[in-house]
Design an enzyme around this catalytic site. Structure first.
Site, PDB file in Angstrom:
ATOM      1  N   CYS A 110       0.890  -1.258   0.141  1.00 23.75           N
ATOM      2  CA  CYS A 110      -0.166  -0.085   0.091  1.00 23.75           C
ATOM      3  C   CYS A 110       0.803   1.204  -0.012  1.00 23.75           C
ATOM      4  O   CYS A 110       0.550   2.171  -0.785  1.00 23.75           O
ATOM      5  CB  CYS A 110      -0.893   0.052   1.378  1.00 23.75           C
ATOM      6  SG  CYS A 110      -2.075  -1.374   1.127  1.00 23.75           S
ATOM      7  N   HIS A 118      -2.771   6.624   3.920  1.00 19.45           N
ATOM      8  CA  HIS A 118      -1.640   5.702   4.381  1.00 19.45           C
ATOM      9  C   HIS A 118      -0.336   6.223   3.975  1.00 19.45           C
ATOM     10  O   HIS A 118       0.495   5.402   3.175  1.00 19.45           O
ATOM     11  CB  HIS A 118      -1.784   4.587   3.891  1.00 19.45           C
ATOM     12  CG  HIS A 118      -1.474   3.243   4.506  1.00 19.45           C
ATOM     13  ND1 HIS A 118      -1.547   1.972   4.194  1.00 19.45           N
ATOM     14  CD2 HIS A 118      -0.819   3.146   5.886  1.00 19.45           C
ATOM     15  CE1 HIS A 118      -0.882   1.200   5.376  1.00 19.45           C
ATOM     16  NE2 HIS A 118      -0.500   2.003   6.013  1.00 19.45           N
TER      17      HIS A 118
END
Length: 328
Positions: free
Chosen positions: A61, A111
């Site tokens: 990610c 993130h």
């Protein structure tokens, strides 16, 4: 010196960049997956450039997101594993577009703030405005995969808010509202929408989508070993339920763009940060350099460039290529 007459410049296009988390390239109807229920995505593919060799070169990610934001490779921006903080001081896709007259917006999973404590300590923290990398309109949250109980923060406001219901649908509705509000302004916009699904937990899609796959036989990829097939069947029922839900979420964004009359002068991209193994090669999740993990869907629709006919383009495309290509 000879002076050339000024050439007519077409208006700068709007850009809508929609990306999911862990949606592998194979898991789409237009790519021939018999399990996928993606009619909206399939129609989009029929009028888009399908970049068939798009990959997540570092299929995790945070490295993907940092490359998307900076146009750099992980060993340059430093985010080569999850939860490493991306420096807020460099250039970013929002700062570059903003400096050239674009309105900029980001909605969904972020993130990129990182957790330097090594214990995910910032995953629920307020992301400081400076760490939002120049987006004017920012509705994000560092990291959360509880899709029915999903918080977010708005710009510099430290008060946590909640997406109503399934967060990807609420985020898509917010994106639709942004398109309606900003589509008629003089300045073009860059809008990025980051969905958390179909990332695990796999069995948390809305009930109507889970019912479609309850007890259903899933056609597995041939590289799922026999002793992993039962688990893969169960996991993929939830995975494809999320995908079916996201297909309807995409319709919300596409409908708003059409109703705003902005389809012709908007670059629309659909992609994912990476794929997922889900039993292939006997592996449960991403990280690994197999097709299921690194290959991602990448559809680009821009009628001003290629009309309304779909085509395939076997262009090697990695995450660091996206920012400079869009800027070009």
């Amino acid at each position: 010196p000879t002076h050339r007459p000024a050439q007519h410049m077409a208006p700068a296009p709007n850009i809508i960049f929609v990306f999911a988390d862990e949606w592998r390239a194979q898991a789409t109807g237009y790519n021939g997956d018999p399990n996928g229920q993606t009619p909206v995505l399939d129609r989009l593919a029929a009028s888009s450039i399908n970049v068939t060799h798009a990959v997540a070169g570092c299929p995790v990610c945070c490295p993907y997101r940092a490359s998307l934001m900076t146009g750099q490779y992980p060993l340059t921006h430093g985010v080569y594993i999850n939860d490493v903080e991306l420096s807020p001081d460099g250039n970013s896709i929002a700062r570059a577009f903003g400096a050239n007259g674009y309105q900029t917006a980001y909605i969904g999973k972020w993130h990129l703030y990182g957790s330097p404590d090594g214990r995910y300590g910032r995953r629920a923290a307020v992301v400081p405005r400076r760490h939002q990398l120049g987006f004017e309109y920012w509705k994000g949250f560092e990291c959360n995969h509880d899709y029915g109980n999903s918080p977010y923060f708005f710009n510099e406001d430290p008060t946590p808010r909640r997406w109503a219901g399934y967060d990807a649908l609420a985020q898509s509705r917010d994106a639709a509202e942004y398109i309606r509000d900003h589509g008629n302004r003089d300045d073009p916009f860059l809008l990025m929408v980051s969905w958390g699904p179909p990332h695990f937990p796999l069995h948390t899609a809305p009930d109507e989508y889970r019912r479609r796959y309850a007890g259903r036989d899933i056609v597995l990829r041939p590289n799922v070993p026999p002793d992993h097939r039962a688990r893969a069947q169960e996991d993929l029922r939830g995975y494809y339920a999320h995908i079916a839900a996201l297909d309807d979420c995409l319709a919300v964004i596409l409908d708003a763009l059409r109703e705003a009359g902005k389809e012709g002068d908007t670059i629309l991209i659909f992609t994912a940060d990476h794929g997922d193994m889900r039993g292939s090669q006997g592996l449960a999740t991403k990280l690994f350099p197999w097709d299921e993990s690194i290959r991602v869907p990448f559809l680009l629709r821009w009628p001003a460039l290629h009309g309304n006919a779909g085509r395939e383009l076997a262009l090697p495309l990695d995450a660091p290529d996206i920012m400079p290509t869009l800027l070009g």
